[in-house]
Design a protein around this motif. Structure first.
Motif, PDB file in Angstrom:
ATOM      1  N   ILE A   1       0.850  -1.201   0.000  1.00 40.12           N
ATOM      2  CA  ILE A   1       0.000   0.000   0.000  1.00 40.12           C
ATOM      3  C   ILE A   1       0.885   1.250   0.000  1.00 40.12           C
ATOM      4  O   ILE A   1       0.664   2.194  -0.766  1.00 40.12           O
ATOM      5  CB  ILE A   1      -0.951   0.006   1.217  1.00 40.12           C
ATOM      6  CG1 ILE A   1      -1.987  -1.107   1.070  1.00 40.12           C
ATOM      7  CG2 ILE A   1      -1.650   1.359   1.361  1.00 40.12           C
ATOM      8  CD1 ILE A   1      -2.870  -1.316   2.299  1.00 40.12           C
ATOM      9  N   ALA A   2       1.923   1.235   0.835  1.00 41.88           N
ATOM     10  CA  ALA A   2       2.836   2.382   0.885  1.00 41.88           C
ATOM     11  C   ALA A   2       3.491   2.593  -0.475  1.00 41.88           C
ATOM     12  O   ALA A   2       3.604   3.723  -0.962  1.00 41.88           O
ATOM     13  CB  ALA A   2       3.903   2.160   1.960  1.00 41.88           C
TER      14      ALA A   2
ATOM     15  N   ILE B   1       0.968   4.247  -2.810  1.00 39.83           N
ATOM     16  CA  ILE B   1       0.729   5.668  -2.489  1.00 39.83           C
ATOM     17  C   ILE B   1       1.921   6.533  -2.885  1.00 39.83           C
ATOM     18  O   ILE B   1       1.775   7.677  -3.292  1.00 39.83           O
ATOM     19  CB  ILE B   1       0.429   5.829  -0.979  1.00 39.83           C
ATOM     20  CG1 ILE B   1      -0.894   5.134  -0.646  1.00 39.83           C
ATOM     21  CG2 ILE B   1       0.363   7.292  -0.583  1.00 39.83           C
ATOM     22  CD1 ILE B   1      -1.178   5.054   0.846  1.00 39.83           C
TER      23      ILE B   1
ATOM     24  N   THR C   1       3.989   5.999  -5.329  1.00 44.76           N
ATOM     25  CA  THR C   1       4.354   5.916  -6.750  1.00 44.76           C
ATOM     26  C   THR C   1       4.658   7.286  -7.353  1.00 44.76           C
ATOM     27  O   THR C   1       5.703   7.468  -7.995  1.00 44.76           O
ATOM     28  CB  THR C   1       3.230   5.227  -7.563  1.00 44.76           C
ATOM     29  OG1 THR C   1       2.954   3.969  -6.975  1.00 44.76           O
ATOM     30  CG2 THR C   1       3.633   5.032  -9.011  1.00 44.76           C
TER      31      THR C   1
ATOM     32  N   TRP D   1       1.463  10.706 -12.062  1.00 45.70           N
ATOM     33  CA  TRP D   1       1.365   9.505 -11.243  1.00 45.70           C
ATOM     34  C   TRP D   1       2.280   8.395 -11.735  1.00 45.70           C
ATOM     35  O   TRP D   1       2.945   7.716 -10.970  1.00 45.70           O
ATOM     36  CB  TRP D   1      -0.089   9.013 -11.215  1.00 45.70           C
ATOM     37  CG  TRP D   1      -0.274   7.896 -10.230  1.00 45.70           C
ATOM     38  CD1 TRP D   1       0.012   6.569 -10.429  1.00 45.70           C
ATOM     39  CD2 TRP D   1      -0.734   8.005  -8.879  1.00 45.70           C
ATOM     40  NE1 TRP D   1      -0.242   5.855  -9.289  1.00 45.70           N
ATOM     41  CE2 TRP D   1      -0.705   6.709  -8.321  1.00 45.70           C
ATOM     42  CE3 TRP D   1      -1.176   9.069  -8.095  1.00 45.70           C
ATOM     43  CZ2 TRP D   1      -1.097   6.447  -7.015  1.00 45.70           C
ATOM     44  CZ3 TRP D   1      -1.569   8.793  -6.784  1.00 45.70           C
ATOM     45  CH2 TRP D   1      -1.522   7.505  -6.263  1.00 45.70           C
TER      46      TRP D   1
END
Ligand SMILES: [Zn+2]
Length: 457
Positions: free
Chosen positions: A363-364, A367, A369, A426
Protein backbone atom coordinates in the motif's frame (compact mmCIF):
# COMPACT_ATOMS: atom_id res chain seq x y z
CA UNK A 1 13.71 -8.01 -20.16
CA UNK A 2 12.17 -5.14 -18.41
CA UNK A 3 9.38 -7.36 -17.34
CA UNK A 4 11.91 -9.71 -15.83
CA UNK A 5 13.29 -6.82 -13.87
CA UNK A 6 9.84 -5.76 -12.84
CA UNK A 7 9.00 -9.25 -11.66
CA UNK A 8 12.28 -9.50 -9.86
CA UNK A 9 11.71 -6.25 -8.11
CA UNK A 10 8.00 -6.52 -7.57
CA UNK A 11 7.97 -10.14 -6.49
CA UNK A 12 11.32 -10.95 -5.00
CA UNK A 13 11.54 -7.73 -3.13
CA UNK A 14 7.88 -7.50 -2.39
CA UNK A 15 9.10 -5.60 0.58
CA UNK A 16 10.47 -2.76 -1.43
CA UNK A 17 7.90 -2.83 -4.11
CA UNK A 18 7.34 0.33 -6.05
CA UNK A 19 9.69 2.24 -3.83
CA UNK A 20 12.62 0.79 -5.65
CA UNK A 21 11.14 2.30 -8.74
CA UNK A 22 13.77 4.66 -10.10
CA UNK A 23 14.95 2.37 -12.85
CA UNK A 24 18.08 4.20 -13.92
CA UNK A 25 19.83 1.13 -15.14
CA UNK A 26 16.74 0.11 -16.97
CA UNK A 27 15.68 0.78 -20.50
CA UNK A 28 15.98 4.28 -21.78
CA UNK A 29 12.40 4.50 -22.76
CA UNK A 30 10.28 2.31 -20.73
CA UNK A 31 10.13 -0.74 -22.79
CA UNK A 32 6.47 -1.46 -22.72
CA UNK A 33 6.49 -5.22 -22.78
CA UNK A 34 4.72 -5.04 -19.49
CA UNK A 35 1.78 -3.07 -18.32
CA UNK A 36 4.29 -0.67 -16.93
CA UNK A 37 4.17 2.59 -18.79
CA UNK A 38 6.46 5.38 -19.23
CA UNK A 39 7.81 8.71 -19.01
CA UNK A 40 6.02 11.63 -17.53
CA UNK A 41 5.50 15.20 -17.37
CA UNK A 42 6.95 18.10 -15.53
CA UNK A 43 10.51 18.83 -16.27
CA UNK A 44 12.40 21.22 -14.13
CA UNK A 45 13.41 24.05 -16.45
CA UNK A 46 11.89 25.13 -19.72
CA UNK A 47 8.46 23.76 -20.38
CA UNK A 48 7.91 24.92 -23.91
CA UNK A 49 4.83 22.74 -24.23
CA UNK A 50 3.00 25.05 -21.87
CA UNK A 51 2.85 27.64 -24.60
CA UNK A 52 0.14 26.56 -26.98
CA UNK A 53 1.48 28.63 -29.85
CA UNK A 54 4.76 26.74 -29.90
CA UNK A 55 5.02 23.95 -32.47
CA UNK A 56 5.43 20.50 -30.94
CA UNK A 57 8.76 18.77 -31.48
CA UNK A 58 7.23 15.29 -31.18
CA UNK A 59 4.65 14.48 -33.82
CA UNK A 60 3.19 11.32 -35.29
CA UNK A 61 1.72 10.64 -38.73
CA UNK A 62 -2.12 10.34 -38.57
CA UNK A 63 -2.30 6.53 -38.60
CA UNK A 64 0.29 6.19 -35.83
CA UNK A 65 -1.38 8.95 -33.86
CA UNK A 66 -4.69 7.11 -33.80
CA UNK A 67 -2.91 3.95 -32.69
CA UNK A 68 -0.94 5.81 -30.01
CA UNK A 69 -4.10 7.33 -28.55
CA UNK A 70 -5.85 3.96 -28.52
CA UNK A 71 -3.00 1.98 -26.95
CA UNK A 72 -2.28 4.62 -24.34
CA UNK A 73 -5.88 4.54 -23.19
CA UNK A 74 -5.43 0.84 -22.44
CA UNK A 75 -1.96 1.30 -20.98
CA UNK A 76 -3.13 4.04 -18.60
CA UNK A 77 -6.03 1.98 -17.29
CA UNK A 78 -3.80 -1.07 -16.77
CA UNK A 79 -1.24 1.02 -14.98
CA UNK A 80 -3.71 2.11 -12.35
CA UNK A 81 -5.78 -1.08 -12.23
CA UNK A 82 -2.77 -3.44 -12.11
CA UNK A 83 -1.25 -2.21 -8.84
CA UNK A 84 -4.69 -1.83 -7.22
CA UNK A 85 -5.57 -5.38 -8.21
CA UNK A 86 -2.30 -6.53 -6.58
CA UNK A 87 -3.38 -4.90 -3.32
CA UNK A 88 -6.86 -6.44 -3.55
CA UNK A 89 -5.36 -9.90 -4.03
CA UNK A 90 -3.20 -9.65 -0.91
CA UNK A 91 -6.16 -8.31 1.04
CA UNK A 92 -8.31 -11.22 -0.20
CA UNK A 93 -5.64 -13.74 0.80
CA UNK A 94 -5.90 -12.39 4.34
CA UNK A 95 -9.66 -11.76 4.53
CA UNK A 96 -10.53 -15.20 3.14
CA UNK A 97 -8.18 -16.68 5.79
CA UNK A 98 -6.34 -18.35 2.94
CA UNK A 99 -3.03 -17.00 4.29
CA UNK A 100 -3.74 -18.51 7.71
CA UNK A 101 -4.74 -21.83 6.14
CA UNK A 102 -1.65 -21.86 3.94
CA UNK A 103 0.58 -21.21 6.96
CA UNK A 104 -1.02 -24.11 8.84
CA UNK A 105 -0.60 -26.37 5.84
CA UNK A 106 3.06 -25.37 5.35
CA UNK A 107 3.62 -26.23 9.00
CA UNK A 108 2.49 -29.78 8.32
CA UNK A 109 4.33 -30.56 5.08
CA UNK A 110 7.85 -30.20 6.43
CA UNK A 111 9.62 -30.64 9.74
CA UNK A 112 12.29 -27.99 9.47
CA UNK A 113 11.05 -24.47 10.16
CA UNK A 114 12.99 -22.88 7.31
CA UNK A 115 11.69 -25.43 4.82
CA UNK A 116 8.16 -24.67 5.98
CA UNK A 117 8.88 -20.99 5.45
CA UNK A 118 10.25 -21.54 1.94
CA UNK A 119 7.20 -23.60 0.99
CA UNK A 120 4.86 -20.92 2.37
CA UNK A 121 6.53 -18.04 0.54
CA UNK A 122 6.96 -20.00 -2.69
CA UNK A 123 3.23 -20.77 -2.80
CA UNK A 124 2.48 -17.14 -1.98
CA UNK A 125 4.66 -15.93 -4.86
CA UNK A 126 3.03 -18.38 -7.27
CA UNK A 127 -0.43 -17.14 -6.27
CA UNK A 128 0.55 -13.49 -6.73
CA UNK A 129 2.08 -14.37 -10.09
CA UNK A 130 -1.05 -16.21 -11.25
CA UNK A 131 -3.31 -13.41 -10.05
CA UNK A 132 -1.37 -10.93 -12.18
CA UNK A 133 -1.09 -13.23 -15.20
CA UNK A 134 -4.44 -12.31 -16.85
CA UNK A 135 -3.44 -8.63 -16.95
CA UNK A 136 -0.03 -9.51 -18.37
CA UNK A 137 -1.62 -11.79 -20.98
CA UNK A 138 -4.03 -9.04 -21.96
CA UNK A 139 -1.23 -6.49 -22.26
CA UNK A 140 0.87 -8.82 -24.37
CA UNK A 141 -2.14 -9.37 -26.61
CA UNK A 142 -2.53 -5.60 -27.01
CA UNK A 143 1.19 -5.10 -27.70
CA UNK A 144 1.04 -7.70 -30.45
CA UNK A 145 -2.10 -6.21 -31.89
CA UNK A 146 -0.49 -2.78 -32.14
CA UNK A 147 2.71 -4.17 -33.59
CA UNK A 148 4.96 -3.24 -30.69
CA UNK A 149 5.60 -6.83 -29.68
CA UNK A 150 6.34 -9.57 -32.20
CA UNK A 151 6.87 -12.25 -29.59
CA UNK A 152 4.85 -15.44 -30.11
CA UNK A 153 2.83 -16.82 -27.26
CA UNK A 154 4.94 -19.96 -26.52
CA UNK A 155 8.07 -17.85 -26.24
CA UNK A 156 6.22 -15.29 -24.10
CA UNK A 157 4.91 -17.93 -21.74
CA UNK A 158 8.42 -19.37 -21.61
CA UNK A 159 9.70 -16.00 -20.42
CA UNK A 160 6.96 -15.83 -17.82
CA UNK A 161 7.93 -19.27 -16.54
CA UNK A 162 11.59 -18.24 -16.31
CA UNK A 163 10.66 -15.05 -14.47
CA UNK A 164 8.55 -17.05 -12.04
CA UNK A 165 11.43 -19.47 -11.49
CA UNK A 166 13.76 -16.57 -10.76
CA UNK A 167 11.33 -14.95 -8.38
CA UNK A 168 10.97 -18.25 -6.51
CA UNK A 169 14.73 -18.79 -6.37
CA UNK A 170 15.42 -15.27 -5.13
CA UNK A 171 12.15 -14.01 -3.68
CA UNK A 172 11.27 -16.92 -1.40
CA UNK A 173 14.61 -16.86 0.50
CA UNK A 174 14.50 -13.05 0.74
CA UNK A 175 11.00 -13.12 2.22
CA UNK A 176 12.10 -15.89 4.58
CA UNK A 177 14.98 -13.67 5.72
CA UNK A 178 12.64 -10.76 6.45
CA UNK A 179 10.22 -13.05 8.24
CA UNK A 180 13.10 -14.26 10.39
CA UNK A 181 14.07 -10.66 11.19
CA UNK A 182 10.54 -9.94 12.41
CA UNK A 183 10.67 -13.01 14.66
CA UNK A 184 14.13 -12.24 15.96
CA UNK A 185 13.43 -8.58 16.83
CA UNK A 186 9.66 -8.39 17.37
CA UNK A 187 9.75 -4.73 18.44
CA UNK A 188 12.44 -3.17 16.27
CA UNK A 189 12.21 -5.49 13.28
CA UNK A 190 11.51 -2.61 10.90
CA UNK A 191 14.98 -1.28 11.59
CA UNK A 192 16.57 -4.70 11.00
CA UNK A 193 14.60 -5.08 7.78
CA UNK A 194 15.87 -1.69 6.67
CA UNK A 195 19.48 -2.64 7.36
CA UNK A 196 19.03 -5.90 5.44
CA UNK A 197 17.41 -4.14 2.48
CA UNK A 198 20.36 -1.87 1.69
CA UNK A 199 22.89 -4.51 0.57
CA UNK A 200 20.10 -6.34 -1.28
CA UNK A 201 19.41 -3.21 -3.31
CA UNK A 202 23.06 -2.86 -4.28
CA UNK A 203 23.30 -6.56 -5.07
CA UNK A 204 20.23 -6.45 -7.32
CA UNK A 205 21.82 -3.73 -9.47
CA UNK A 206 25.13 -5.57 -9.61
CA UNK A 207 23.57 -8.91 -10.52
CA UNK A 208 20.93 -7.80 -13.03
CA UNK A 209 23.24 -7.93 -16.12
CA UNK A 210 24.17 -11.49 -15.18
CA UNK A 211 20.50 -12.49 -15.22
CA UNK A 212 19.63 -10.74 -18.48
CA UNK A 213 20.99 -13.55 -20.73
CA UNK A 214 18.32 -15.82 -19.26
CA UNK A 215 15.81 -13.86 -21.33
CA UNK A 216 17.72 -12.53 -24.32
CA UNK A 217 20.76 -13.33 -26.46
CA UNK A 218 23.73 -10.97 -26.36
CA UNK A 219 26.77 -10.69 -28.59
CA UNK A 220 29.71 -8.27 -28.63
CA UNK A 221 28.59 -5.08 -30.35
CA UNK A 222 31.86 -4.97 -32.29
CA UNK A 223 31.00 -8.25 -34.03
CA UNK A 224 28.62 -6.69 -36.56
CA UNK A 225 28.70 -2.98 -35.70
CA UNK A 226 32.37 -2.04 -35.58
CA UNK A 227 31.66 1.45 -36.94
CA UNK A 228 29.16 2.18 -34.20
CA UNK A 229 31.62 0.99 -31.55
CA UNK A 230 34.23 3.45 -32.81
CA UNK A 231 31.72 6.29 -32.56
CA UNK A 232 30.47 5.24 -29.12
CA UNK A 233 34.06 5.24 -27.96
CA UNK A 234 34.29 8.95 -28.82
CA UNK A 235 31.40 9.69 -26.48
CA UNK A 236 32.85 7.34 -23.84
CA UNK A 237 36.11 9.29 -23.93
CA UNK A 238 34.37 12.68 -23.76
CA UNK A 239 32.21 11.61 -20.81
CA UNK A 240 35.01 9.75 -19.07
CA UNK A 241 32.80 6.69 -18.56
CA UNK A 242 35.59 4.42 -19.75
CA UNK A 243 33.33 1.70 -21.02
CA UNK A 244 35.69 -0.29 -23.29
CA UNK A 245 34.45 -2.07 -26.46
CA UNK A 246 34.45 -5.44 -24.65
CA UNK A 247 31.70 -4.07 -22.44
CA UNK A 248 29.42 -3.09 -25.31
CA UNK A 249 26.80 -5.63 -26.32
CA UNK A 250 24.16 -6.08 -28.96
CA UNK A 251 20.92 -7.61 -27.68
CA UNK A 252 18.79 -9.69 -29.99
CA UNK A 253 15.58 -7.80 -29.24
CA UNK A 254 14.07 -8.10 -32.73
CA UNK A 255 12.92 -11.63 -31.93
CA UNK A 256 10.46 -10.12 -29.47
CA UNK A 257 9.81 -6.46 -30.16
CA UNK A 258 9.83 -3.61 -32.64
CA UNK A 259 10.70 -1.15 -29.87
CA UNK A 260 13.95 0.80 -29.81
CA UNK A 261 16.30 0.87 -26.88
CA UNK A 262 19.81 1.19 -25.59
CA UNK A 263 20.77 1.17 -21.96
CA UNK A 264 23.58 0.95 -19.44
CA UNK A 265 23.29 -1.63 -16.68
CA UNK A 266 25.25 -3.21 -13.89
CA UNK A 267 27.71 -1.74 -11.48
CA UNK A 268 31.48 -1.96 -11.11
CA UNK A 269 32.70 -5.15 -12.76
CA UNK A 270 29.32 -5.85 -14.38
CA UNK A 271 28.78 -2.39 -15.86
CA UNK A 272 28.00 -2.47 -19.59
CA UNK A 273 26.23 -0.77 -22.45
CA UNK A 274 23.60 -2.68 -24.38
CA UNK A 275 22.15 -1.63 -27.73
CA UNK A 276 19.11 -3.45 -29.06
CA UNK A 277 19.47 -4.87 -32.56
CA UNK A 278 16.20 -3.07 -33.40
CA UNK A 279 18.06 0.17 -32.80
CA UNK A 280 21.53 -0.38 -34.26
CA UNK A 281 21.18 0.06 -37.99
CA UNK A 282 17.55 1.24 -37.82
CA UNK A 283 18.08 4.75 -36.56
CA UNK A 284 21.12 6.90 -37.46
CA UNK A 285 24.23 6.25 -35.39
CA UNK A 286 24.19 9.87 -34.21
CA UNK A 287 20.93 9.22 -32.43
CA UNK A 288 22.32 6.12 -30.75
CA UNK A 289 25.21 8.30 -29.58
CA UNK A 290 22.66 10.64 -28.00
CA UNK A 291 20.93 7.75 -26.22
CA UNK A 292 24.33 6.51 -25.10
CA UNK A 293 25.16 10.03 -23.88
CA UNK A 294 21.92 10.06 -21.88
CA UNK A 295 22.71 6.68 -20.33
CA UNK A 296 26.28 7.77 -19.59
CA UNK A 297 24.75 10.74 -17.76
CA UNK A 298 23.11 8.37 -15.30
CA UNK A 299 26.56 7.03 -14.44
CA UNK A 300 28.60 10.22 -14.53
CA UNK A 301 26.03 12.08 -12.45
CA UNK A 302 25.92 9.21 -9.93
CA UNK A 303 22.22 8.61 -10.37
CA UNK A 304 22.45 5.06 -9.10
CA UNK A 305 24.10 6.15 -5.89
CA UNK A 306 21.73 9.12 -5.50
CA UNK A 307 18.80 6.81 -6.13
CA UNK A 308 20.05 4.33 -3.56
CA UNK A 309 20.53 7.05 -0.95
CA UNK A 310 17.11 8.60 -1.51
CA UNK A 311 15.49 5.16 -1.54
CA UNK A 312 17.26 4.24 1.69
CA UNK A 313 16.09 7.42 3.43
CA UNK A 314 12.51 6.91 2.25
CA UNK A 315 12.55 3.23 3.19
CA UNK A 316 13.61 4.05 6.73
CA UNK A 317 10.39 6.00 7.30
CA UNK A 318 8.27 3.68 5.18
CA UNK A 319 9.29 0.60 7.17
CA UNK A 320 8.74 2.46 10.42
CA UNK A 321 5.28 3.64 9.33
CA UNK A 322 4.37 0.22 7.95
CA UNK A 323 5.28 -1.43 11.24
CA UNK A 324 2.78 0.85 13.00
CA UNK A 325 0.13 0.38 10.33
CA UNK A 326 0.54 -3.41 10.39
CA UNK A 327 0.22 -3.52 14.16
CA UNK A 328 -3.04 -1.58 13.80
CA UNK A 329 -4.28 -3.93 11.05
CA UNK A 330 -3.61 -6.94 13.28
CA UNK A 331 -5.42 -5.37 16.25
CA UNK A 332 -8.35 -4.49 14.04
CA UNK A 333 -8.62 -7.58 11.81
CA UNK A 334 -6.28 -10.15 13.35
CA UNK A 335 -9.01 -12.30 14.82
CA UNK A 336 -11.15 -12.18 11.72
CA UNK A 337 -8.14 -13.09 9.55
CA UNK A 338 -7.11 -15.85 12.03
CA UNK A 339 -3.76 -14.21 12.63
CA UNK A 340 -2.76 -14.97 16.14
CA UNK A 341 0.54 -15.18 17.91
CA UNK A 342 1.69 -18.66 18.84
CA UNK A 343 4.52 -20.23 20.83
CA UNK A 344 5.35 -16.84 22.28
CA UNK A 345 5.52 -15.21 18.84
CA UNK A 346 3.97 -11.85 18.10
CA UNK A 347 1.17 -12.08 15.51
CA UNK A 348 3.21 -10.25 12.85
CA UNK A 349 6.10 -12.68 13.33
CA UNK A 350 3.99 -15.63 12.21
CA UNK A 351 3.97 -16.49 8.50
CA UNK A 352 0.39 -15.41 7.90
CA UNK A 353 1.04 -12.30 10.00
CA UNK A 354 3.95 -11.48 7.74
CA UNK A 355 1.49 -11.19 4.85
CA UNK A 356 -0.02 -8.21 6.72
CA UNK A 357 3.38 -6.52 6.48
CA UNK A 358 3.56 -7.32 2.79
CA UNK A 359 0.14 -5.67 2.39
CA UNK A 360 1.22 -2.58 4.35
CA UNK A 361 4.41 -2.12 2.33
CA UNK A 362 2.52 -2.69 -0.92
CA UNK A 363 0.00 0.00 0.00
CA UNK A 364 2.84 2.38 0.88
CA UNK A 365 4.53 1.60 -2.42
CA UNK A 366 1.33 2.38 -4.31
CA UNK A 367 0.73 5.67 -2.49
CA UNK A 368 4.33 6.74 -3.03
CA UNK A 369 4.35 5.92 -6.75
CA UNK A 370 4.08 9.58 -7.78
CA UNK A 371 6.85 10.61 -5.39
CA UNK A 372 9.30 8.01 -6.66
CA UNK A 373 8.33 8.75 -10.28
CA UNK A 374 8.78 12.48 -9.79
CA UNK A 375 12.28 11.86 -8.49
CA UNK A 376 12.98 9.50 -11.38
CA UNK A 377 11.73 12.08 -13.92
CA UNK A 378 14.03 14.67 -12.43
CA UNK A 379 17.04 12.36 -12.92
CA UNK A 380 15.92 11.43 -16.43
CA UNK A 381 15.68 15.08 -17.39
CA UNK A 382 19.16 15.65 -16.04
CA UNK A 383 20.39 12.74 -18.17
CA UNK A 384 18.70 14.23 -21.25
CA UNK A 385 20.57 17.50 -20.73
CA UNK A 386 23.79 15.57 -20.19
CA UNK A 387 23.22 13.43 -23.29
CA UNK A 388 22.75 16.43 -25.53
CA UNK A 389 25.85 18.11 -24.13
CA UNK A 390 27.87 14.89 -24.42
CA UNK A 391 27.41 14.66 -28.19
CA UNK A 392 28.15 18.35 -28.77
CA UNK A 393 31.12 18.53 -31.13
CA UNK A 394 30.74 14.87 -32.07
CA UNK A 395 27.54 15.10 -34.10
CA UNK A 396 26.83 18.10 -36.38
CA UNK A 397 23.62 19.27 -34.67
CA UNK A 398 22.92 17.94 -31.16
CA UNK A 399 19.46 19.60 -30.99
CA UNK A 400 18.27 18.04 -34.21
CA UNK A 401 19.77 14.67 -33.31
CA UNK A 402 18.05 14.60 -29.91
CA UNK A 403 14.66 15.68 -31.30
CA UNK A 404 14.87 13.11 -34.07
CA UNK A 405 15.79 10.32 -31.66
CA UNK A 406 12.81 11.19 -29.44
CA UNK A 407 10.58 11.02 -32.48
CA UNK A 408 11.96 7.61 -33.40
CA UNK A 409 11.58 6.33 -29.85
CA UNK A 410 8.08 7.76 -29.52
CA UNK A 411 6.95 6.29 -32.79
CA UNK A 412 8.42 2.86 -32.08
CA UNK A 413 6.69 2.65 -28.68
CA UNK A 414 3.57 4.57 -29.77
CA UNK A 415 4.07 7.20 -27.12
CA UNK A 416 1.17 9.51 -26.44
CA UNK A 417 1.89 12.96 -27.98
CA UNK A 418 -0.41 14.70 -25.50
CA UNK A 419 -0.56 12.64 -22.32
CA UNK A 420 -2.98 13.44 -19.52
CA UNK A 421 -1.06 15.49 -16.92
CA UNK A 422 -2.36 13.47 -13.97
CA UNK A 423 -1.35 10.17 -15.59
CA UNK A 424 2.07 11.64 -16.30
CA UNK A 425 2.44 12.81 -12.73
CA UNK A 426 1.36 9.50 -11.24
CA UNK A 427 2.74 7.01 -13.63
CA UNK A 428 5.59 8.19 -15.81
CA UNK A 429 9.12 7.43 -14.62
CA UNK A 430 10.52 9.36 -17.61
CA UNK A 431 9.29 12.77 -18.74
CA UNK A 432 6.85 12.29 -21.62
CA UNK A 433 8.45 12.08 -25.03
CA UNK A 434 6.54 15.25 -25.85
CA UNK A 435 8.26 17.19 -23.07
CA UNK A 436 11.63 15.63 -23.73
CA UNK A 437 11.51 16.50 -27.42
CA UNK A 438 10.27 20.04 -26.74
CA UNK A 439 13.04 20.62 -24.27
CA UNK A 440 15.69 19.22 -26.62
CA UNK A 441 14.43 21.42 -29.46
CA UNK A 442 15.16 24.61 -27.55
CA UNK A 443 18.19 23.51 -25.51
CA UNK A 444 21.20 25.25 -27.01
CA UNK A 445 23.49 26.83 -24.42
CA UNK A 446 26.31 27.10 -26.93
CA UNK A 447 24.85 29.58 -29.37
CA UNK A 448 23.28 32.05 -26.95
CA UNK A 449 26.24 32.62 -24.68
CA UNK A 450 25.10 30.43 -21.79
CA UNK A 451 27.30 27.77 -20.26
CA UNK A 452 26.51 24.11 -20.78
CA UNK A 453 25.50 22.60 -17.44
CA UNK A 454 27.88 19.65 -17.37
CA UNK A 455 30.57 20.29 -19.97
CA UNK A 456 31.83 23.71 -18.98
CA UNK A 457 34.23 25.34 -21.38
ZN1 LIG B 1 17.44 7.34 -18.57
Amino acid sequence: MRFARRLLIALSFTFLLAVVAPRYSGPHVHAQQTATPTGPAQIAPAQPDRQPSQPQAYTLPPDKLAKAIAINRIRNILDIVGPLWGLVVIWLLLASRFAAGLAAWAGRVARLRWVQGLVFFAVLLVILFLANLPLDVYWHHVSRQFGISVQHWPSWFGDQAKALGLSLAIGAPVLLLFNWIVRRWPRRYWFGAWVATLPLLVLSIFVSPLLEPIFNKFEPLSKNNAGLVTELEKVAVRTGTNIPPERMFLMNASAKTNGLNAYVSGMGATRRIVVWDTTAGRIPNDEILFIFGHESGHYVLNHIVKGLIVTAIFLFFIYWACAGFSAWLVRRFGQRWRIEGQEGMAPLATRSGFVVLVLAVSIAGFILTPASNTFSRYLEHEADVYGQEAIHGIVPDPQKTAVSSFNHLGEAWLEDPSPNPFIEFWDYNHPSVKNRANFAAQYDPWSNGRQPLFFKK
